[in-house]
Motif scaffolding. Structure first.
Motif, mmCIF file in Angstrom:
data_model
loop_
_atom_site.group_PDB
_atom_site.id
_atom_site.type_symbol
_atom_site.label_atom_id
_atom_site.label_comp_id
_atom_site.label_asym_id
_atom_site.label_seq_id
_atom_site.Cartn_x
_atom_site.Cartn_y
_atom_site.Cartn_z
ATOM 1 N N ILE A 113 42.270 -66.157 12.015
ATOM 2 C CA ILE A 113 41.396 -65.007 12.591
ATOM 3 C C ILE A 113 40.388 -65.440 13.430
ATOM 4 N N GLU A 114 39.785 -64.604 14.258
ATOM 5 C CA GLU A 114 38.581 -65.094 15.088
ATOM 6 C C GLU A 114 37.952 -63.538 15.535
ATOM 7 N N ALA A 115 36.713 -63.514 15.010
ATOM 8 C CA ALA A 115 35.967 -62.153 15.413
ATOM 9 C C ALA A 115 34.860 -62.580 16.189
ATOM 10 N N PHE A 116 34.936 -61.735 17.452
ATOM 11 C CA PHE A 116 34.018 -62.359 18.525
ATOM 12 C C PHE A 116 32.978 -61.154 19.000
ATOM 13 N N GLY A 117 31.681 -61.389 19.009
ATOM 14 C CA GLY A 117 30.794 -60.275 19.444
ATOM 15 C C GLY A 117 29.805 -59.873 18.547
ATOM 16 N N MET A 118 30.246 -60.081 17.193
ATOM 17 C CA MET A 118 29.303 -59.690 16.178
ATOM 18 C C MET A 118 28.362 -60.621 15.630
ATOM 19 N N VAL A 119 26.901 -60.360 15.400
ATOM 20 C CA VAL A 119 26.208 -61.295 15.152
ATOM 21 C C VAL A 119 26.070 -61.751 13.648
ATOM 22 N N GLY A 120 26.509 -60.599 12.765
ATOM 23 C CA GLY A 120 26.738 -61.125 11.339
ATOM 24 C C GLY A 120 25.404 -60.722 10.758
ATOM 25 N N PRO A 121 25.179 -61.077 9.383
ATOM 26 C CA PRO A 121 26.241 -61.948 8.398
ATOM 27 C C PRO A 121 27.434 -60.888 7.816
ATOM 28 N N ASP A 122 27.454 -59.665 8.258
ATOM 29 C CA ASP A 122 28.383 -58.929 7.584
ATOM 30 C C ASP A 122 29.793 -59.097 8.347
ATOM 31 N N ILE A 123 30.003 -59.823 9.678
ATOM 32 C CA ILE A 123 31.177 -60.321 9.958
ATOM 33 C C ILE A 123 31.562 -61.554 9.325
ATOM 34 N N ASP A 124 30.542 -62.436 8.759
ATOM 35 C CA ASP A 124 31.005 -63.605 7.974
ATOM 36 C C ASP A 124 31.852 -63.107 6.869
ATOM 37 N N ALA A 125 31.064 -62.281 6.196
ATOM 38 C CA ALA A 125 31.506 -61.805 4.703
ATOM 39 C C ALA A 125 32.705 -61.232 5.064
ATOM 40 N N GLU A 126 33.153 -60.318 6.049
ATOM 41 C CA GLU A 126 34.330 -59.681 6.107
ATOM 42 C C GLU A 126 35.745 -60.774 6.416
ATOM 43 N N VAL A 127 35.042 -61.791 7.251
ATOM 44 C CA VAL A 127 36.144 -62.787 7.275
ATOM 45 C C VAL A 127 36.490 -63.591 6.030
ATOM 46 N N ILE A 128 35.379 -63.767 5.099
ATOM 47 C CA ILE A 128 35.736 -64.247 3.766
ATOM 48 C C ILE A 128 36.404 -63.285 2.905
ATOM 49 N N GLN A 129 36.007 -61.806 3.092
ATOM 50 C CA GLN A 129 36.619 -60.845 2.431
ATOM 51 C C GLN A 129 38.232 -61.045 2.584
ATOM 52 N N LEU A 130 38.556 -61.051 3.964
ATOM 53 C CA LEU A 130 39.895 -60.922 4.500
ATOM 54 C C LEU A 130 40.763 -61.860 4.093
ATOM 55 N N SER A 131 40.222 -63.230 3.702
ATOM 56 C CA SER A 131 40.847 -64.382 3.330
ATOM 57 C C SER A 131 40.957 -64.154 1.727
ATOM 58 N N ALA A 132 40.088 -63.582 1.129
ATOM 59 C CA ALA A 132 40.109 -63.365 -0.371
ATOM 60 C C ALA A 132 41.278 -62.199 -0.682
ATOM 61 N N GLU A 133 41.198 -61.316 0.155
ATOM 62 C CA GLU A 133 42.293 -60.258 0.194
ATOM 63 C C GLU A 133 43.753 -60.665 0.160
ATOM 64 N N LEU A 134 43.870 -61.952 1.147
ATOM 65 C CA LEU A 134 45.197 -62.217 1.411
ATOM 66 C C LEU A 134 45.546 -63.099 0.118
ATOM 67 N N TRP A 135 44.806 -63.847 -0.669
ATOM 68 C CA TRP A 135 44.999 -64.601 -1.829
ATOM 69 C C TRP A 135 45.414 -63.582 -3.102
ATOM 70 N N ARG A 136 44.710 -62.511 -2.994
ATOM 71 C CA ARG A 136 44.784 -61.465 -3.989
ATOM 72 C C ARG A 136 46.267 -60.938 -3.880
ATOM 73 N N GLU A 137 46.788 -60.460 -2.562
ATOM 74 C CA GLU A 137 48.037 -60.122 -2.347
ATOM 75 C C GLU A 137 49.050 -61.044 -2.749
#
Ligand code: ATP
Ligand code: MG
Length: 432
Positions: A129-153
Protein backbone atom coordinates in the motif's frame (compact mmCIF):
# COMPACT_ATOMS: atom_id res chain seq x y z
CA UNK A 1 14.78 -34.79 -25.50
CA UNK A 2 15.41 -33.28 -22.08
CA UNK A 3 12.50 -31.38 -20.58
CA UNK A 4 12.78 -27.67 -19.93
CA UNK A 5 12.58 -26.79 -16.24
CA UNK A 6 11.50 -23.60 -14.49
CA UNK A 7 14.20 -21.03 -13.73
CA UNK A 8 15.85 -21.51 -10.33
CA UNK A 9 14.12 -19.51 -7.62
CA UNK A 10 10.96 -19.04 -9.72
CA UNK A 11 8.06 -21.12 -8.49
CA UNK A 12 5.02 -22.63 -10.10
CA UNK A 13 2.01 -22.22 -7.85
CA UNK A 14 0.00 -25.39 -8.26
CA UNK A 15 -3.81 -25.66 -8.03
CA UNK A 16 -3.79 -26.98 -4.47
CA UNK A 17 -1.47 -24.21 -3.24
CA UNK A 18 -3.42 -21.52 -5.01
CA UNK A 19 -6.36 -22.03 -2.62
CA UNK A 20 -4.29 -20.50 0.18
CA UNK A 21 -3.25 -17.68 -2.15
CA UNK A 22 -6.89 -16.96 -3.03
CA UNK A 23 -7.85 -16.84 0.61
CA UNK A 24 -5.01 -14.47 1.46
CA UNK A 25 -5.68 -12.28 -1.57
CA UNK A 26 -9.35 -12.04 -0.67
CA UNK A 27 -8.70 -11.09 2.95
CA UNK A 28 -6.07 -8.53 1.90
CA UNK A 29 -8.47 -6.99 -0.61
CA UNK A 30 -11.23 -6.83 2.00
CA UNK A 31 -8.93 -5.08 4.47
CA UNK A 32 -7.62 -2.46 2.03
CA UNK A 33 -11.17 -1.80 0.87
CA UNK A 34 -12.27 -1.21 4.46
CA UNK A 35 -9.53 1.43 4.74
CA UNK A 36 -10.48 3.12 1.46
CA UNK A 37 -7.42 2.10 -0.56
CA UNK A 38 -7.79 1.65 -4.32
CA UNK A 39 -5.90 -0.66 -6.62
CA UNK A 40 -3.26 0.52 -9.05
CA UNK A 41 -1.58 -1.78 -11.59
CA UNK A 42 1.66 -0.95 -13.33
CA UNK A 43 4.09 -2.89 -15.53
CA UNK A 44 6.59 -5.47 -14.31
CA UNK A 45 9.15 -3.91 -16.65
CA UNK A 46 10.42 -0.35 -16.22
CA UNK A 47 13.40 1.76 -17.23
CA UNK A 48 16.36 0.60 -15.13
CA UNK A 49 16.94 4.25 -14.26
CA UNK A 50 13.70 4.33 -12.27
CA UNK A 51 15.04 1.81 -9.77
CA UNK A 52 18.53 3.29 -9.67
CA UNK A 53 17.12 6.69 -8.82
CA UNK A 54 14.64 5.48 -6.22
CA UNK A 55 16.04 2.43 -4.45
CA UNK A 56 19.60 3.80 -4.67
CA UNK A 57 22.66 2.96 -6.77
CA UNK A 58 24.61 1.41 -3.91
CA UNK A 59 21.91 -0.80 -2.41
CA UNK A 60 22.14 -4.59 -2.68
CA UNK A 61 19.03 -4.63 -4.81
CA UNK A 62 20.38 -2.34 -7.51
CA UNK A 63 24.01 -3.44 -7.32
CA UNK A 64 23.52 -7.18 -7.34
CA UNK A 65 19.96 -8.33 -7.61
CA UNK A 66 18.20 -6.72 -10.57
CA UNK A 67 17.28 -8.53 -13.76
CA UNK A 68 18.36 -5.89 -16.26
CA UNK A 69 18.83 -6.11 -20.02
CA UNK A 70 18.90 -4.02 -23.17
CA UNK A 71 15.78 -4.50 -25.25
CA UNK A 72 15.73 -4.49 -29.05
CA UNK A 73 15.72 -0.69 -29.12
CA UNK A 74 18.76 -0.55 -26.88
CA UNK A 75 16.78 0.75 -23.86
CA UNK A 76 18.04 -0.59 -20.55
CA UNK A 77 15.09 -2.15 -18.75
CA UNK A 78 14.69 -4.04 -15.48
CA UNK A 79 12.14 -6.40 -14.04
CA UNK A 80 10.76 -4.59 -11.01
CA UNK A 81 12.45 -5.65 -7.76
CA UNK A 82 9.77 -3.91 -5.66
CA UNK A 83 6.58 -1.94 -6.18
CA UNK A 84 6.98 1.53 -4.70
CA UNK A 85 9.10 2.98 -7.52
CA UNK A 86 6.67 1.87 -10.23
CA UNK A 87 3.69 3.00 -8.16
CA UNK A 88 5.16 6.49 -7.75
CA UNK A 89 6.10 6.64 -11.43
CA UNK A 90 2.60 5.63 -12.54
CA UNK A 91 0.73 7.83 -10.04
CA UNK A 92 2.80 10.89 -10.92
CA UNK A 93 2.67 10.25 -14.67
CA UNK A 94 -1.14 10.25 -14.51
CA UNK A 95 -1.43 13.30 -12.30
CA UNK A 96 -2.65 11.50 -9.19
CA UNK A 97 -0.21 13.12 -6.79
CA UNK A 98 -0.11 16.87 -7.17
CA UNK A 99 -2.21 18.54 -4.47
CA UNK A 100 -4.10 15.32 -3.79
CA UNK A 101 -4.38 12.61 -1.24
CA UNK A 102 -4.22 9.07 -2.53
CA UNK A 103 -4.50 5.72 -0.83
CA UNK A 104 -3.34 3.05 -3.27
CA UNK A 105 -2.60 -0.68 -3.18
CA UNK A 106 -0.98 -3.11 -5.58
CA UNK A 107 -0.04 -6.73 -5.77
CA UNK A 108 2.11 -8.78 -8.08
CA UNK A 109 5.41 -10.46 -8.85
CA UNK A 110 8.79 -8.90 -8.02
CA UNK A 111 12.19 -10.11 -9.19
CA UNK A 112 15.50 -10.20 -7.35
CA UNK A 113 18.51 -12.34 -8.18
CA UNK A 114 19.09 -13.60 -4.63
CA UNK A 115 20.20 -16.99 -3.34
CA UNK A 116 17.01 -19.07 -3.34
CA UNK A 117 16.01 -20.74 -0.06
CA UNK A 118 12.84 -21.26 1.93
CA UNK A 119 10.98 -17.94 1.94
CA UNK A 120 13.47 -16.30 -0.45
CA UNK A 121 12.94 -16.59 -4.18
CA UNK A 122 13.95 -14.87 -7.41
CA UNK A 123 10.39 -14.30 -8.45
CA UNK A 124 8.28 -13.55 -5.40
CA UNK A 125 5.07 -11.66 -4.80
CA UNK A 126 4.16 -8.65 -2.75
CA UNK A 127 1.09 -6.81 -1.59
CA UNK A 128 1.79 -3.17 -1.00
CA UNK A 129 0.00 0.00 0.00
CA UNK A 130 1.12 3.58 -0.59
CA UNK A 131 -0.46 6.70 0.90
CA UNK A 132 0.40 10.03 -0.76
CA UNK A 133 -0.14 13.63 0.23
CA UNK A 134 -0.38 13.26 4.01
CA UNK A 135 2.37 14.53 6.25
CA UNK A 136 1.48 12.29 9.20
CA UNK A 137 2.16 10.94 11.77
CA UNK A 138 -1.49 9.88 11.67
CA UNK A 139 -0.99 8.35 8.22
CA UNK A 140 2.08 6.44 9.44
CA UNK A 141 -0.11 5.06 12.20
CA UNK A 142 -2.89 4.19 9.74
CA UNK A 143 -0.45 2.28 7.51
CA UNK A 144 0.68 0.25 10.51
CA UNK A 145 -2.89 -0.14 11.76
CA UNK A 146 -3.91 -1.57 8.37
CA UNK A 147 -1.12 -4.15 8.50
CA UNK A 148 -2.10 -5.10 12.06
CA UNK A 149 -5.73 -5.45 10.95
CA UNK A 150 -4.63 -7.84 8.19
CA UNK A 151 -2.73 -10.02 10.68
CA UNK A 152 -5.74 -9.98 12.99
CA UNK A 153 -8.07 -11.10 10.18
CA UNK A 154 -5.64 -13.89 9.27
CA UNK A 155 -5.20 -14.86 12.94
CA UNK A 156 -1.44 -14.31 12.63
CA UNK A 157 -1.09 -11.32 14.93
CA UNK A 158 0.22 -13.36 17.86
CA UNK A 159 3.07 -14.76 15.74
CA UNK A 160 4.30 -11.36 14.58
CA UNK A 161 6.33 -8.59 16.17
CA UNK A 162 6.38 -5.00 15.07
CA UNK A 163 9.74 -3.23 15.10
CA UNK A 164 10.02 0.48 14.48
CA UNK A 165 12.80 3.00 14.17
CA UNK A 166 13.34 6.64 13.33
CA UNK A 167 15.99 7.05 10.62
CA UNK A 168 15.65 10.83 10.32
CA UNK A 169 16.13 12.79 7.11
CA UNK A 170 18.50 12.10 4.23
CA UNK A 171 20.87 14.79 5.48
CA UNK A 172 20.78 13.41 9.05
CA UNK A 173 21.78 10.07 7.63
CA UNK A 174 24.53 11.61 5.57
CA UNK A 175 26.06 13.18 8.66
CA UNK A 176 25.59 10.00 10.62
CA UNK A 177 27.02 7.86 7.77
CA UNK A 178 30.17 9.98 7.79
CA UNK A 179 30.54 9.48 11.55
CA UNK A 180 29.96 5.74 11.18
CA UNK A 181 32.49 5.46 8.35
CA UNK A 182 35.06 7.25 10.51
CA UNK A 183 34.33 4.92 13.44
CA UNK A 184 34.50 1.72 11.39
CA UNK A 185 37.55 2.81 9.40
CA UNK A 186 39.55 2.31 12.59
CA UNK A 187 38.25 -1.29 12.84
CA UNK A 188 38.47 -2.58 9.26
CA UNK A 189 40.28 -5.76 10.32
CA UNK A 190 37.08 -6.85 12.14
CA UNK A 191 34.86 -6.29 9.09
CA UNK A 192 34.01 -8.81 6.39
CA UNK A 193 34.22 -8.07 2.65
CA UNK A 194 30.62 -6.91 2.43
CA UNK A 195 31.00 -4.51 5.33
CA UNK A 196 34.32 -3.19 3.99
CA UNK A 197 32.74 -2.53 0.61
CA UNK A 198 29.79 -0.72 2.20
CA UNK A 199 31.97 1.27 4.52
CA UNK A 200 32.37 4.06 1.97
CA UNK A 201 29.26 3.56 -0.15
CA UNK A 202 26.45 2.75 2.27
CA UNK A 203 27.81 2.52 5.83
CA UNK A 204 24.39 2.23 7.48
CA UNK A 205 23.88 -1.13 5.82
CA UNK A 206 26.75 -2.42 7.95
CA UNK A 207 24.39 -2.03 10.93
CA UNK A 208 22.17 -4.89 9.90
CA UNK A 209 24.99 -7.25 8.96
CA UNK A 210 24.19 -10.78 10.08
CA UNK A 211 27.89 -11.51 10.80
CA UNK A 212 28.47 -11.63 14.60
CA UNK A 213 32.05 -10.36 14.21
CA UNK A 214 30.80 -7.31 12.35
CA UNK A 215 28.12 -6.78 15.00
CA UNK A 216 30.90 -6.95 17.60
CA UNK A 217 32.87 -4.29 15.74
CA UNK A 218 29.83 -2.04 16.02
CA UNK A 219 29.97 -1.97 19.82
CA UNK A 220 30.30 1.64 20.87
CA UNK A 221 29.57 2.94 17.36
CA UNK A 222 27.85 6.32 17.04
CA UNK A 223 24.07 6.00 17.19
CA UNK A 224 21.77 7.42 14.58
CA UNK A 225 19.38 8.88 17.18
CA UNK A 226 22.04 11.45 18.11
CA UNK A 227 22.00 12.77 14.53
CA UNK A 228 18.25 12.87 13.97
CA UNK A 229 16.69 16.33 13.64
CA UNK A 230 14.07 17.64 16.08
CA UNK A 231 11.15 17.54 13.62
CA UNK A 232 11.76 13.87 12.92
CA UNK A 233 11.97 13.19 16.62
CA UNK A 234 8.65 14.79 17.41
CA UNK A 235 7.02 13.09 14.42
CA UNK A 236 8.31 9.77 15.66
CA UNK A 237 7.20 10.40 19.23
CA UNK A 238 3.73 11.34 18.02
CA UNK A 239 3.55 8.09 16.03
CA UNK A 240 4.58 6.09 19.10
CA UNK A 241 1.89 7.68 21.23
CA UNK A 242 -0.81 7.01 18.58
CA UNK A 243 0.31 3.37 18.43
CA UNK A 244 0.19 3.20 22.23
CA UNK A 245 -3.32 4.64 22.25
CA UNK A 246 -4.43 2.15 19.58
CA UNK A 247 -3.02 -0.72 21.63
CA UNK A 248 -0.62 -1.76 18.84
CA UNK A 249 2.50 -3.06 20.54
CA UNK A 250 5.92 -2.55 19.05
CA UNK A 251 9.56 -2.67 19.97
CA UNK A 252 12.06 -0.01 19.04
CA UNK A 253 15.05 -1.31 17.09
CA UNK A 254 17.70 1.32 16.55
CA UNK A 255 19.48 -0.90 13.99
CA UNK A 256 16.48 -1.22 11.70
CA UNK A 257 17.57 0.68 8.59
CA UNK A 258 15.82 -1.05 5.64
CA UNK A 259 17.50 -1.90 2.35
CA UNK A 260 15.99 0.85 0.22
CA UNK A 261 17.39 4.36 0.22
CA UNK A 262 14.16 6.30 -0.18
CA UNK A 263 12.90 5.91 3.38
CA UNK A 264 12.98 8.70 5.96
CA UNK A 265 11.71 9.27 9.51
CA UNK A 266 9.65 6.30 10.66
CA UNK A 267 10.41 2.84 9.31
CA UNK A 268 8.97 -0.45 10.47
CA UNK A 269 9.13 -4.16 9.94
CA UNK A 270 6.89 -7.05 11.00
CA UNK A 271 8.92 -10.15 11.81
CA UNK A 272 8.19 -13.69 12.94
CA UNK A 273 10.17 -16.55 14.43
CA UNK A 274 8.03 -19.05 12.50
CA UNK A 275 10.02 -18.90 9.26
CA UNK A 276 13.62 -19.51 10.28
CA UNK A 277 16.11 -17.10 8.71
CA UNK A 278 13.55 -15.34 6.49
CA UNK A 279 11.72 -13.70 9.39
CA UNK A 280 10.64 -10.40 7.82
CA UNK A 281 7.12 -10.52 6.39
CA UNK A 282 6.40 -6.83 5.90
CA UNK A 283 8.53 -3.71 5.66
CA UNK A 284 7.57 -0.09 5.30
CA UNK A 285 7.84 3.49 6.38
CA UNK A 286 7.76 7.07 5.14
CA UNK A 287 9.44 8.19 1.93
CA UNK A 288 8.76 11.91 1.70
CA UNK A 289 11.59 12.62 -0.74
CA UNK A 290 10.90 10.02 -3.41
CA UNK A 291 8.27 11.71 -5.57
CA UNK A 292 10.46 14.77 -5.98
CA UNK A 293 13.55 12.65 -6.52
CA UNK A 294 11.75 11.03 -9.47
CA UNK A 295 10.89 14.41 -10.97
CA UNK A 296 7.51 15.12 -9.38
CA UNK A 297 6.51 17.84 -6.92
CA UNK A 298 7.37 17.34 -3.29
CA UNK A 299 4.78 14.90 -1.92
CA UNK A 300 4.75 13.27 1.50
CA UNK A 301 4.28 9.51 1.35
CA UNK A 302 4.24 6.34 3.41
CA UNK A 303 3.62 2.67 2.68
CA UNK A 304 4.59 -0.93 3.15
CA UNK A 305 5.19 -4.15 1.21
CA UNK A 306 4.29 -7.65 2.37
CA UNK A 307 6.03 -10.81 1.17
CA UNK A 308 3.13 -13.00 0.06
CA UNK A 309 5.06 -16.30 -0.05
CA UNK A 310 6.13 -15.85 3.56
CA UNK A 311 2.55 -15.26 4.70
CA UNK A 312 1.40 -18.28 2.67
CA UNK A 313 4.08 -20.37 4.42
CA UNK A 314 2.79 -19.19 7.80
CA UNK A 315 -0.86 -19.76 6.95
CA UNK A 316 -0.15 -23.30 5.74
CA UNK A 317 2.22 -24.39 8.50
CA UNK A 318 0.02 -22.92 11.24
CA UNK A 319 -3.10 -24.30 9.50
CA UNK A 320 -4.82 -20.94 9.56
CA UNK A 321 -6.81 -21.32 6.35
CA UNK A 322 -10.42 -22.31 7.14
CA UNK A 323 -11.24 -25.83 5.88
CA UNK A 324 -13.99 -24.69 3.52
CA UNK A 325 -11.48 -22.43 1.75
CA UNK A 326 -9.29 -25.41 0.97
CA UNK A 327 -12.01 -27.43 -0.70
CA UNK A 328 -11.76 -26.95 -4.44
CA UNK A 329 -15.27 -28.29 -5.20
CA UNK A 330 -18.53 -29.13 -3.39
CA UNK A 331 -20.67 -31.30 -5.64
CA UNK A 332 -19.73 -33.86 -8.31
CA UNK A 333 -22.49 -35.11 -10.64
CA UNK A 334 -22.07 -38.60 -12.04
CA UNK A 335 -23.81 -39.67 -15.24
CA UNK A 336 -23.89 -43.43 -15.68
CA UNK A 337 -25.52 -44.39 -18.98
CA UNK A 338 -25.96 -43.11 -22.50
CA UNK A 339 -27.32 -39.77 -23.61
CA UNK A 340 -27.42 -38.12 -20.18
CA UNK A 341 -25.15 -35.20 -21.01
CA UNK A 342 -27.81 -32.52 -21.37
CA UNK A 343 -29.64 -33.65 -18.23
CA UNK A 344 -26.42 -33.68 -16.19
CA UNK A 345 -25.22 -30.31 -17.44
CA UNK A 346 -28.68 -28.80 -16.82
CA UNK A 347 -28.78 -30.10 -13.24
CA UNK A 348 -25.31 -28.63 -12.66
CA UNK A 349 -26.53 -25.29 -14.03
CA UNK A 350 -29.62 -25.37 -11.77
CA UNK A 351 -27.47 -26.07 -8.70
CA UNK A 352 -25.02 -23.27 -9.52
CA UNK A 353 -27.89 -20.85 -10.09
CA UNK A 354 -29.56 -21.70 -6.80
CA UNK A 355 -26.41 -21.67 -4.65
CA UNK A 356 -24.02 -18.91 -5.64
CA UNK A 357 -20.58 -19.89 -4.44
CA UNK A 358 -21.25 -23.63 -4.72
CA UNK A 359 -18.70 -25.45 -6.89
CA UNK A 360 -20.28 -28.08 -9.10
CA UNK A 361 -18.43 -30.43 -11.44
CA UNK A 362 -20.46 -32.28 -14.01
CA UNK A 363 -18.69 -35.50 -14.96
CA UNK A 364 -17.61 -35.54 -18.59
CA UNK A 365 -16.39 -38.45 -20.66
CA UNK A 366 -18.66 -41.26 -19.48
CA UNK A 367 -17.31 -44.45 -17.93
CA UNK A 368 -18.44 -46.93 -15.33
CA UNK A 369 -19.90 -45.96 -11.95
CA UNK A 370 -16.74 -47.02 -10.08
CA UNK A 371 -14.39 -44.89 -12.12
CA UNK A 372 -16.69 -41.88 -11.88
CA UNK A 373 -17.16 -42.08 -8.11
CA UNK A 374 -13.38 -42.40 -7.72
CA UNK A 375 -13.01 -39.07 -9.49
CA UNK A 376 -15.65 -37.56 -7.22
CA UNK A 377 -13.62 -38.59 -4.17
CA UNK A 378 -10.31 -37.58 -5.74
CA UNK A 379 -11.43 -34.03 -6.45
CA UNK A 380 -12.48 -33.50 -2.84
CA UNK A 381 -16.21 -33.02 -3.38
CA UNK A 382 -18.53 -33.26 -0.35
CA UNK A 383 -21.47 -34.73 -2.21
CA UNK A 384 -21.92 -36.89 -5.29
CA UNK A 385 -25.14 -36.75 -7.29
CA UNK A 386 -25.64 -40.00 -9.16
CA UNK A 387 -27.77 -40.04 -12.30
CA UNK A 388 -28.02 -43.63 -13.44
CA UNK A 389 -30.12 -45.16 -16.20
CA UNK A 390 -31.95 -48.34 -15.31
CA UNK A 391 -30.45 -51.39 -16.97
CA UNK A 392 -31.58 -51.73 -20.52
CA UNK A 393 -33.55 -48.47 -20.49
CA UNK A 394 -32.84 -45.64 -22.91
CA UNK A 395 -35.07 -43.17 -21.06
CA UNK A 396 -33.50 -40.44 -18.88
CA UNK A 397 -33.74 -41.30 -15.17
CA UNK A 398 -36.44 -39.64 -13.05
CA UNK A 399 -34.60 -40.05 -9.77
CA UNK A 400 -31.04 -39.59 -8.62
CA UNK A 401 -29.10 -40.44 -5.47
CA UNK A 402 -27.30 -37.90 -3.33
CA UNK A 403 -24.34 -39.44 -1.56
CA UNK A 404 -22.21 -37.73 1.04
CA UNK A 405 -18.55 -38.41 0.40
CA UNK A 406 -17.61 -38.35 4.10
CA UNK A 407 -17.55 -41.01 6.80
CA UNK A 408 -21.32 -40.92 7.14
CA UNK A 409 -21.71 -41.99 3.50
CA UNK A 410 -25.36 -40.97 3.85
CA UNK A 411 -27.53 -41.53 0.77
CA UNK A 412 -30.83 -39.95 -0.19
CA UNK A 413 -32.86 -40.76 -3.29
CA UNK A 414 -34.84 -37.88 -4.77
CA UNK A 415 -36.68 -36.86 -7.89
CA UNK A 416 -34.18 -34.99 -10.04
CA UNK A 417 -36.43 -31.93 -10.11
CA UNK A 418 -36.22 -31.72 -6.31
CA UNK A 419 -32.47 -31.89 -6.07
CA UNK A 420 -31.69 -28.16 -6.31
CA UNK A 421 -34.17 -27.41 -3.53
CA UNK A 422 -32.97 -30.20 -1.24
CA UNK A 423 -29.23 -29.85 -1.81
CA UNK A 424 -28.76 -27.10 0.79
CA UNK A 425 -30.18 -29.22 3.60
CA UNK A 426 -28.29 -32.28 2.43
CA UNK A 427 -24.99 -30.41 2.50
CA UNK A 428 -25.75 -29.20 6.01
CA UNK A 429 -27.00 -32.36 7.74
CA UNK A 430 -25.44 -35.75 7.32
CA UNK A 431 -27.95 -37.38 9.68
CA UNK A 432 -30.73 -38.38 7.30
P1 ATP B 1 14.85 -9.46 3.62
O1 ATP B 1 15.47 -8.78 4.79
O2 ATP B 1 14.14 -10.74 3.97
O3 ATP B 1 15.76 -9.60 2.44
P2 ATP B 1 13.90 -7.01 2.45
O4 ATP B 1 14.19 -6.01 3.50
O5 ATP B 1 14.82 -7.16 1.31
O6 ATP B 1 13.66 -8.47 3.15
P3 ATP B 1 11.67 -5.54 1.31
O7 ATP B 1 12.39 -5.07 0.13
O8 ATP B 1 11.34 -4.58 2.37
O9 ATP B 1 12.41 -6.82 1.92
O10 ATP B 1 10.33 -6.27 0.85
C1 ATP B 1 9.20 -6.43 1.71
C2 ATP B 1 8.92 -7.88 2.00
O11 ATP B 1 9.01 -8.68 0.82
C3 ATP B 1 9.90 -8.53 2.94
O12 ATP B 1 9.58 -8.26 4.27
C4 ATP B 1 9.74 -10.00 2.61
O13 ATP B 1 8.61 -10.52 3.29
C5 ATP B 1 9.43 -9.99 1.14
N1 ATP B 1 10.63 -10.36 0.35
C6 ATP B 1 11.71 -9.59 0.06
N2 ATP B 1 12.58 -10.25 -0.71
C7 ATP B 1 12.04 -11.49 -0.93
C8 ATP B 1 12.45 -12.64 -1.67
N3 ATP B 1 13.58 -12.66 -2.37
N4 ATP B 1 11.63 -13.74 -1.66
C9 ATP B 1 10.47 -13.73 -0.97
N5 ATP B 1 10.03 -12.67 -0.27
C10 ATP B 1 10.78 -11.56 -0.25
MG1 MG C 1 16.40 -8.37 0.91
Amino acid sequence: MSKIQAIRGMNDILPEQSLTWHYLERIFQQVVKKFGYQEIRFPVLEQTQLFKRSIGEVTDIVEKEMYSFDDRNGDNLSLRPEGTAGCVRAADQHGLLYNQQQRLWYQGPMFRHERPQKGRYRQFHQFGIEAFGMVGPDIDAEVIQLSAELWRELDLLKYLNLEINNIGSASDRKAYGAALTAFLSARTEQLDDDARRRLHTNPMRVLDSKNPQVQEALTGAPVLQDYVNEDSKSHYQALCSILDALGISYSENSRLVRGLDYYNNCVFEWTTDQLGAQGAVCGGGRYDGLVKQLGGRETPAAGFAIGIERIVLMLDSLEKVPAEELRPIDVYILAVGEGLSAQTLQLAADLRARYPGLGVISHCGGGKYNSQIKRAFACGARVAVILEQEDGSAAPPQNARLRRLDDSGAVLTLEIAQIPEQMGDFLENSGI
